[in-house]
Design an enzyme around this catalytic site. Structure first.
Site: not given
Length: 245
Positions: A12, A15, A89, A141, A153, A155, A157, A186
């Site tokens: 990933g 970018r 990532n 995260s 998301y 779950a 992470k 970020i």
């Protein structure tokens, strides 16, 4: 240089945070494989670093597909001879309130964020056990602790952290470290797209008083990938200016 002549795969990384991780690793002496589903931007990012004199290549991969992960690792070995560092990532989000979340959005996020990370870790474990060394850094995260509208998301992470700690227990005696990083808020193209009011609310939650830069995550990855972090294993490190304590 922290990782001079090490071979690193960063998923990933066409970018955003992934690209910054790849860039920092290259600056610190690593030979880097940028991998992503975004073929055109992935190739462009690799070329950008190549023009700076770094040993970087691009290999496309959908990490949720086992055959593509196998090909990614095989091609990396053919080109560079070994794999020393894996940075998981790659990830996506498909947000929605729990009572409205579709099966498709649940499955897609779990398949990429969790199953994809597992696929890559399993291949890395096979190689690194055999060579008696290696570094795996998983990008989780702060949302793993739970976040409104992110059941899938969060779950996925949280699952990545469970994988990290289990792999540490299994691989530590083989000379392999496995750690997780949880980026906070970020400053990326994606976060710059949020309304100004939301931005201000997020900044107010950060003791440091400002959003992090993608390179802040990259610098932490480079340290964990180096010999200086040889006794750091199974840890979850927040890179968020104190947002999560």
């Amino acid at each position: 240089m922290l990782v001079k002549d090490k071979v690193a795969i960063v998923t990933g990384s066409a970018r955003g945070i992934g690209f910054s991780i790849a860039e920092v690793l290259a600056e610190e002496g690593a030979k880097v494989v940028i991998s992503d589903l975004a073929t055109s931007s992935g190739a462009e990012s690799a070329k950008e670093l190549q023009l700076k004199g770094y040993a970087v290549t691009f290999i496309p991969c959908d990490i949720s597909k086992r055959d593509q992960v196998n090909a990614l690792f095989a091609q990396t070995q053919v080109q560079f001879g070994r794999i020393d560092v894996l940075v998981n990532n790659a990830g996506i989000n498909r947000d929605g309130m729990l009572h409205k979340l579709s099966d498709d959005d649940w499955d897609l996020v779990i398949d990429i964020n969790l199953k994809g990370t597992f696929n890559c870790m399993q291949e890395a474990a096979k190689l690194m056990r055999e060579q008696g060394s290696g570094r795996i850094v998983n990008i989780s995260s702060a949302s793993w602790l739970g976040n409104v509208g992110q059941a899938n998301y969060a779950a996925s992470k949280a699952g990545v952290i469970g994988l990290t700690k289990t792999a540490c227990r299994e691989l530590a005696r083989k000379g392999v470290t496995v750690n997780a990083i949880c980026p906070g808020f970020i400053d990326t193209v994606m976060t710059r797209g949020v309304p100004e009011k939301v931005w201000d609310i997020m900044i107010s939650k950060i003791p440091a008083g400002f959003a992090g830069a993608p390179r802040d995550v990259g610098q932490c990855v480079a340290f964990l990938a180096s010999e200086r972090a040889r006794y750091i294993n199974g840890e979850v490190i927040n890179v968020g200016g104190g947002m999560v304590l």
